[in-house]
Structures are given as C-alpha cells and as structure tokens.
Design an enzyme around this catalytic site. Structure first.
Site, short mmCIF file in Angstrom:
data_model
loop_
_atom_site.label_atom_id
_atom_site.label_comp_id
_atom_site.label_asym_id
_atom_site.label_seq_id
_atom_site.Cartn_x
_atom_site.Cartn_y
_atom_site.Cartn_z
N GLY A 226 6.66 4.08 -3.29
CA GLY A 226 6.64 5.54 -3.43
C GLY A 226 5.28 6.07 -3.02
N SER A 227 4.93 7.23 -3.54
CA SER A 227 3.69 7.88 -3.15
C SER A 227 2.49 7.22 -3.79
CB SER A 227 3.73 9.36 -3.55
OG SER A 227 3.61 9.49 -4.95
N GLU A 246 3.96 -0.69 -2.89
CA GLU A 246 4.03 -0.35 -1.47
C GLU A 246 4.00 1.16 -1.41
OE1 GLU A 246 4.97 1.18 1.70
OE2 GLU A 246 7.02 0.52 1.29
N LEU A 247 2.87 1.70 -0.95
CA LEU A 247 2.64 3.13 -1.09
C LEU A 247 2.61 3.81 0.27
CD1 LEU A 247 -0.05 2.77 -3.90
CD2 LEU A 247 2.42 3.11 -4.17
N CYS A 280 7.85 4.88 5.55
CA CYS A 280 6.48 4.55 5.16
C CYS A 280 5.75 3.81 6.28
CB CYS A 280 6.48 3.73 3.88
SG CYS A 280 7.52 2.26 3.95
N GLU A 374 -0.13 11.44 4.47
CA GLU A 374 1.16 10.90 4.92
C GLU A 374 2.14 12.05 5.08
OE1 GLU A 374 4.06 7.22 3.85
OE2 GLU A 374 3.61 8.59 2.20
#
Length: 469
Positions: A226-227, A246-247, A280, A374
């Site tokens: 996520g963020s 996992e950002l 992502c 992002e």
C-alpha cells in the site's frame, strides 16, 4: 454479482456487524455487497487461527495451490469480470491479472516442495566440538496479509500463496474498495481442498481492523502492500512481529541517446498506461537524454493517443477507470500544477468521472509533485537530462527505490546503472514494470522492507530452527 460474504472465520462464512456496497467506478452501479467485521470479530478470527497446528505435508500444500491455479484458469473470464467490475480496470488488464495469479500459484506449488535446511559441522574452533547442527525452516505462524485495490486478485495471491506453501495460517484483509476478488480467491482455495481452519478473511474499516489485528497478540507476521504513509503508521505500531512492506515508487525509465527508441516507446507505453497507470512498479517518470527527447516524446504521444479509453467491460478498451473520481481528481491536479510550472502537454490531460486519458508531458520540472510523489494514474512525464551522470542523479533524487529501467546499447551504462541506481531491481532495455514469480521483488528507502517473489516470500514467512546432535 451480489454475494453477501466478507467475514470468514472459524471455518465458515459468518455474519458481521453490517455491510458495505461495492460500486463499479465506471457505472457507479452496485456490483456486490460485503459483510463488515467488527474489531472483536477480527480478533476472534486470528485467535482461532493461532490455535491451529496444520498437518499438511509439502505435497498436500503443493496439490492445493496447483488445484487453485487450475480452478482460476477454468473460471478465468468470470474472475476477470469480477476484477473489472469492482476496480474499473479494462477487461483485458483483468484477464492478464488472472493469468499472473495462476502463474504465481503454480510456481508457489512447486516451491512448497523445495523448502529445505542445511547440515553444519561445528568442529571449526579450537574447542573441536564434533557436533552436527541441522537447520530446518518452520512456518512463522499466523500471517496477516493486507492488500491494496490496484491488483485485487494478484496482490492477494502474491501474499497468501507463499504463506500457504510454507504451511502458515493466514488472515486476509483486502482493500475495502475491491474486496470481491479476495473473497472469490479464498473461496477458490477452500474449493481446492485448503483446510478451512487455515485461513480467515475480514472486510471493513481498515483503521479499526488493522489496529485490532496488530495488537491482538495472535499475529506472527504482517505483510502489507500500500502507500508509504500507511506503511509507516503500521510499522510504528507493529512492534516485534515479522514485517514486510511493499510500498510506493516513482518508477523511473531512463532512455539514453543510444537507445532503441521503438522498444523504449513500447516499454514506456505499457509501463505508464497499463492498469490505468495504477501499478506500484509502473513507469512514473521518463528520464530522456536531451539528444533524443524530442523524437522520443513525440513517438510516445502518438502511441498514447491511439489507446482506447472507454467502458472497462468492452474488450476493445485499453484504459478503463481509476479506482474512483477522487483518484482521477488527484492526477488531474498534479498534471495542472506541473503545467503551471512549465511542463508541456503533448496529449491527454482530460478527465471524465473516474476516467483519465493517457497523458504525455514533456519538459517536466524535476521537482514537480507529478514526478516527486507516486502518481497513480495514466501519465508519462518526460524529464530531460544532459548525460548519464545527470540521469543517475534524477533517478536517485527521490525517497522511493523500487524498480527502474534503462534503455541503452552501452554495456558500461548498463553496468553502472546496476551499481548506482538506488532501487531494488534494475532492468536493462526494459521498463520498471518487469516481473517474474521466481525473482525477488522489493525496494529500498521508502519503497519498503523485505522481498516478495515465491521463494523469497517463503523465506520471509518461515523461521530457522537449529537441531544439534
């Protein structure tokens, strides 16, 4: 589609404390209703998982995962429709997601039979102890898998499949925006023979549920995609449990003066616009050498202009919607601010509801939020650089570091990129969107901690025990 599920606990689908509608971002029609779990129900779900000691053999787990892959493959069109309806992704993107998920499952099925340890002799010191240490990998316990909206099926599979391969129990907390695919996957696992007591699923308010799960005392590992902002909050409160994150990323694609331009344009088009730019590991910045920037940007704009924006259910559609109108507004705002700072729009920059047209911008300032943050949308911002060293500086001038690509025919540039780019993976003559289930995936800096990818996720989801004889 109107299945009333959303809380799987204690080996059964259970009523919750209310329900929530899931709406199609394109039509705004209700495509499903899910049960919402309370904090107490979430804690009860993981307490039940913690009391279970699975007795599945490696062969059992392999068969279950392979059977789930086969089931999803048989039901591919229907599963893809679920993904498209709840997320707004084009049906062709949704179909590719099902294919990726089945590939992940098949590979994890193989890896379930390859979990091994080692034998270590201890007579290496002056004590001359003639003992033998034998290491084994054991399941870490209860894994809490928290997944985002942008890959409603594949992100769940990426976390749950290796967890099961390692014989863990799993609680799934899918995005409240796209829970239907996760529900369908849990159902597929159960239909394929997974013991009901090994998995739980909870839907509902993410803040309440995550706080309850993390502090329940029954979670041994948290794996979150996520963020960065949410990841930091979770990391601050998760304490001593194992964690992988996992950002976000501002994925860079570098195009040098000696690049194969048609190949670079094709990679940029796919990386920036597939899944409506909501990936992502997608292309978020294009760093082009000034000698070829005009030609590259023009060809990219021509390619982007040919993409079809329309009804996600139409097989002819290339670009569906973003997850909601708020997301589209955010992309439009960042594009407008970049233009105000000097960027030039070559195509796109158009919004209607939750849809945003593929947008190519040139002469984008290096400090624009469009590229510094992002941006989750179909944009391809081009930043111009003077030489390789300048490109390296731009690639690394960000708090993110997930994956980056470089197009060049120079072996020296490729080698130096591998050394100098502060990212988890460098792809030569390919985009940052490159993926394969048998390689490690994860980032540096604010892009996360730990690695995914079947074998590497299994390592994260197991603990080493040593037996000395």
């Amino acid at each position: 589609m109107n299945a009333i599920k959303g809380l799987y606990s204690g080996g059964r689908w259970s009523p919750g404390v209310g329900s929530a509608e899931v709406r199609n971002p394109y039509t705004d029609e209700v495509v499903g209703t899910v049960v919402r779990a309370s904090r107490e129900q979430a804690v009860e779900a993981v307490r039940g998982l913690g009391a279970v000691r699975p007795e599945l053999t490696a062969h059992d787990r392999s068969e279950i995962l392979a059977a789930t892959a086969a089931l999803l493959h048989r039901e591919r069109d229907d599963v893809a429709s679920t993904i498209s309806q709840e997320s707004g992704l084009a049906i062709r993107d949704a179909g590719r997601e099902v294919d990726r998920a089945t590939t992940q499952l098949r590979y994890c099925a193989e890896e379930a039979t390859r979990i091994t340890g080692e034998a270590i002799r201890t007579d290496i010191t002056s004590a001359r102890q003639r003992r033998l240490a034998i290491t084994t990998r054991e399941p870490i316990g209860v894994v809490c898998a928290v997944t985002p909206f942008n890959r409603p099926l594949n992100q769940v599979v990426t976390k749950v499949a290796p967890a099961i391969a390692a014989n863990n129990r799993v609680v799934v907390k899918p995005s409240e925006k796209t829970p239907l695919s996760a529900i369908r996957f849990v159902d597929a696992l159960l239909r394929s023979g997974l013991p009901p007591e090994m998995i739980a699923l909870v839907c509902g308010d993410p803040g309440d549920l995550m706080d309850a799960l993390i502090h329940s005392g029954h979670i041994d590992m948290l794996t979150f995609t996520g963020s960065t902002a949410v990841g930091r909050l979770l990391a601050a409160s998760a304490g001593m449990i194992r964690q992988t994150y996992e950002l976000g990323d501002s994925g860079a694609l570098v195009v040098m003066a000696d690049a194969d331009l048609p190949a670079a344009v094709a990679a940029a088009t796919a990386g920036a616009f597939t899944t409506s730019g909501q990936s992502c590991r997608g292309v978020k910045r294009i760093i082009a050498h000034e000698d070829i920037a005009d030609e590259f940007a023009g060809k990219l704009a021509a390619a982007a202009s040919e993409l079809v924006v329309g009804d996600p259910a139409d097989p002819a559609t290339d670009i569906g919607t973003l997850i909601d109108q708020t997301a589209a507004d955010e992309v439009a705002d960042r594009v407008a601010r970049a233009v105000a700072a000097g960027a030039q729009v070559l195509c796109g920059a158009r919004r209607a509801g939750a849809q945003y047209w593929p947008t190519v911008l040139d002469h984008v300032p290096r400090d624009a939020d469009l590229v510094r943050l992002e941006t989750f949308g179909p944009t391809a911002p081009v930043i111009r650089v003077e030489d390789f060293d300048d490109a390296v500086a731009v690639v690394n001038d960000t708090r993110y570091g997930l994956q980056a690509g470089i197009f060049t025919n120079s072996l020296d540039h490729a080698r130096r990129a591998a050394e100098l780019f502060d990212v988890g993976a460098v792809i030569v003559n390919g985009g940052p969107q490159f993926e394969s289930p048998n390689i490690p995936f994860g980032g540096m800096k604010d892009s996360g901690i730990g690695r995914e990818g079947a074998r590497y996720a299994i390592e994260e989801m197991t603990r080493i025990k040593t037996f000395v004889i």
